[in-house]
Motif scaffolding. Structure first.
Motif, PDB file in Angstrom:
ATOM      1  N   GLY A 113       0.807  -1.209   0.000  1.00  0.00           N
ATOM      2  CA  GLY A 113       0.000   0.000   0.000  1.00  0.00           C
ATOM      3  C   GLY A 113       0.846   1.268   0.000  1.00  0.00           C
ATOM      4  N   LEU A 114       0.211   2.385  -0.345  1.00  0.00           N
ATOM      5  CA  LEU A 114       0.886   3.676  -0.439  1.00  0.00           C
ATOM      6  C   LEU A 114       0.004   4.754   0.161  1.00  0.00           C
ATOM      7  CD1 LEU A 114       3.038   5.681  -1.646  1.00  0.00           C
ATOM      8  CD2 LEU A 114       1.621   5.693  -3.720  1.00  0.00           C
ATOM      9  N   GLU A 115       0.578   5.570   1.043  1.00  0.00           N
ATOM     10  CA  GLU A 115      -0.060   6.791   1.514  1.00  0.00           C
ATOM     11  C   GLU A 115       0.749   7.962   0.959  1.00  0.00           C
ATOM     12  OE1 GLU A 115      -0.069   6.669   5.732  1.00  0.00           O
ATOM     13  OE2 GLU A 115      -1.528   5.034   5.867  1.00  0.00           O
ATOM     14  N   TYR A 116       0.080   9.051   0.640  1.00  0.00           N
ATOM     15  CA  TYR A 116       0.832  10.168   0.057  1.00  0.00           C
ATOM     16  C   TYR A 116       0.095  11.481   0.271  1.00  0.00           C
ATOM     17  CZ  TYR A 116      -2.490   9.867  -3.827  1.00  0.00           C
ATOM     18  OH  TYR A 116      -3.634   9.851  -4.588  1.00  0.00           O
ATOM     19  N   ASP A 117       0.845  12.557   0.129  1.00  0.00           N
ATOM     20  CA  ASP A 117       0.271  13.902   0.058  1.00  0.00           C
ATOM     21  C   ASP A 117       1.077  14.699  -0.952  1.00  0.00           C
ATOM     22  OD1 ASP A 117       2.515  15.348   1.437  1.00  0.00           O
ATOM     23  OD2 ASP A 117       1.862  14.109   3.117  1.00  0.00           O
ATOM     24  N   ARG A 118       0.549  15.784  -1.412  1.00  0.00           N
ATOM     25  CA  ARG A 118       1.232  16.596  -2.422  1.00  0.00           C
ATOM     26  C   ARG A 118       1.058  18.062  -2.078  1.00  0.00           C
ATOM     27  NH1 ARG A 118      -2.942  13.527  -5.769  1.00  0.00           N
ATOM     28  NH2 ARG A 118      -4.834  14.686  -5.328  1.00  0.00           N
ATOM     29  N   THR A 119       2.066  18.843  -2.410  1.00  0.00           N
ATOM     30  CA  THR A 119       2.022  20.287  -2.171  1.00  0.00           C
ATOM     31  C   THR A 119       2.536  21.005  -3.402  1.00  0.00           C
ATOM     32  OG1 THR A 119       4.238  20.236  -1.176  1.00  0.00           O
ATOM     33  CG2 THR A 119       2.355  20.057   0.322  1.00  0.00           C
ATOM     34  N   VAL A 120       2.014  22.202  -3.638  1.00  0.00           N
ATOM     35  CA  VAL A 120       2.450  23.033  -4.763  1.00  0.00           C
ATOM     36  C   VAL A 120       3.168  24.248  -4.197  1.00  0.00           C
ATOM     37  CG1 VAL A 120       1.726  24.370  -6.782  1.00  0.00           C
ATOM     38  CG2 VAL A 120       0.535  22.242  -6.186  1.00  0.00           C
ATOM     39  N   SER A 121       4.321  24.578  -4.781  1.00  0.00           N
ATOM     40  CA  SER A 121       5.105  25.709  -4.298  1.00  0.00           C
ATOM     41  C   SER A 121       5.846  26.341  -5.469  1.00  0.00           C
ATOM     42  CB  SER A 121       6.091  25.256  -3.223  1.00  0.00           C
ATOM     43  OG  SER A 121       6.986  24.286  -3.751  1.00  0.00           O
ATOM     44  N   PHE A 122       6.603  27.411  -5.161  1.00  0.00           N
ATOM     45  CA  PHE A 122       7.407  28.070  -6.182  1.00  0.00           C
ATOM     46  C   PHE A 122       8.878  27.955  -5.809  1.00  0.00           C
ATOM     47  CE2 PHE A 122       3.330  29.923  -7.061  1.00  0.00           C
ATOM     48  CZ  PHE A 122       3.327  30.100  -8.437  1.00  0.00           C
ATOM     49  N   GLU A 123       9.688  27.525  -6.760  1.00  0.00           N
ATOM     50  CA  GLU A 123      11.134  27.446  -6.581  1.00  0.00           C
ATOM     51  C   GLU A 123      11.787  28.184  -7.743  1.00  0.00           C
ATOM     52  OE1 GLU A 123      12.460  23.434  -6.161  1.00  0.00           O
ATOM     53  OE2 GLU A 123      11.174  23.014  -4.413  1.00  0.00           O
ATOM     54  N   ASN A 124      12.529  29.250  -7.420  1.00  0.00           N
ATOM     55  CA  ASN A 124      13.166  30.071  -8.458  1.00  0.00           C
ATOM     56  C   ASN A 124      12.147  30.546  -9.493  1.00  0.00           C
ATOM     57  OD1 ASN A 124      15.754  29.676  -7.286  1.00  0.00           O
ATOM     58  ND2 ASN A 124      15.931  27.701  -8.365  1.00  0.00           N
ATOM     59  N   ASN A 125      11.010  31.025  -8.960  1.00  0.00           N
ATOM     60  CA  ASN A 125       9.924  31.544  -9.803  1.00  0.00           C
ATOM     61  C   ASN A 125       9.299  30.488 -10.700  1.00  0.00           C
ATOM     62  OD1 ASN A 125      10.174  34.227  -8.809  1.00  0.00           O
ATOM     63  ND2 ASN A 125      11.922  34.566 -10.203  1.00  0.00           N
ATOM     64  N   THR A 126       9.525  29.216 -10.363  1.00  0.00           N
ATOM     65  CA  THR A 126       8.938  28.114 -11.130  1.00  0.00           C
ATOM     66  C   THR A 126       7.957  27.355 -10.244  1.00  0.00           C
ATOM     67  OG1 THR A 126      10.953  27.874 -12.445  1.00  0.00           O
ATOM     68  CG2 THR A 126       9.406  26.023 -12.448  1.00  0.00           C
TER      69      THR A 126
END
Length: 286
Positions: A212-225
């Protein structure tokens, strides 16, 4: 430092016309002493699926059913979405080899008491072994990985070797003894443990065999990307591939990857247990 998993287990000529007395003596000899039975030593390819390659010390070739690995240095490699089943000798047992696995023969000998000694090296991937109980004290079956040693006498167990050499061991039946850096730890039936390179084996814990797999995801900016980060959690004994690339899994069973945030971004996460149980998780990151 290398680690090893030892196991001990399953799976005429005509006479020309001549002296009658010689024939009589031979008849008595055959009646009172059984002829030795020839045993083919090594591994034989029983089944293949996908891309499977036979490895020789100086060459490689596509595997075919019936191919034999019978010399030190002979081996087998499986590609992505590929697998193989190997017979051990003629009646000792068999190995189930998962995808992205490489193994080679280290030792192939006969013991003084007639037992069979087989030592393999698994440098990466996953192998499940099912062997009958050996009848000779001198019999050995051993699997070495980049991390330690395990020994058995007839058992069903699995080994998973991650990209950094970390090795997971799971015993379904019988018993396995794992060894590394001068320390031996038994893994009884229904238990699993880990060996980290350069460390003694961990204490065994109850077998989970859970892909099995548990996961989470986040969105961010790195070097304006704009990027998206996936943090996954699995049983630490398992191996993990994301879109075919092996992932490093830490002591808590966590791995992490970062991708550019694009529309409909999707990844395929494959989780494989030491016993070969596998699940494919398709995750849309956005």
């Amino acid at each position: 430092m290398a680690y090893v998993f030892n196991m001990r287990h399953r799976w005429r000529r005509k006479l020309a016309q001549g002296s009658v007395s010689i024939i009589a003596v031979m008849s008595v000899s055959f009646a009172t002493q059984a002829l030795p039975v020839r045993v083919d030593r090594g591994l034989a390819v029983r089944q293949i699926q996908g891309e499977v390659t036979i490895l020789r010390p100086r060459s490689t070739a596509p595997a075919r059913s019936g191919d034999r690995l019978s010399e030190v240095g002979d081996g087998l490699r499986t590609g992505s979405r590929s697998a193989a089943v190997l017979d051990v000798d003629t009646d000792v047992g068999f190995l189930q080899v998962s995808e992205r696995t490489e193994l080679r023969i280290r030792t192939l000998e006969n013991a003084a008491d007639g037992g069979r000694i087989t030592h393999l090296n698994v440098s990466r991937g996953q192998v499940r072994t099912q062997l009958r109980r050996f009848t000779h004290e001198g019999s050995e079956f051993e699997i070495e990985t980049p991390a330690g040693i395990s020994g058995v006498r007839g058992t069903e167990f699995g080994v998973s070797v991650q990209e950094d050499g970390k090795t997971g061991i799971a015993t379904l039946s019988g018993a396995v003894e794992t060894s590394a850096v001068g320390t031996s730890v038994p893994v009884p039936e229904g238990y699993q443990n880990l060996i980290w390179p350069g460390e003694p084996p961990t204490a065994p814990v109850p077998l989970r065999d859970d892909p099995g797999l548990e996961y989470d995801r986040t969105v961010s900016f790195e070097n304006n990307t704009r990027v998206v980060t996936l943090r996954g959690r699995v049983d630490p004994v398992n191996t993990v591939f994301v879109d075919g690339a092996p992932q490093l899994v830490d002591r808590q069973g966590e791995f992490r990857l970062t991708r550019l945030a694009t529309a409909r971004l999707r990844v395929e996460v494959v989780v494989i247990t030491p016993l070969g149980r596998q699940e494919v998780h398709e995750i849309y990151l956005l």
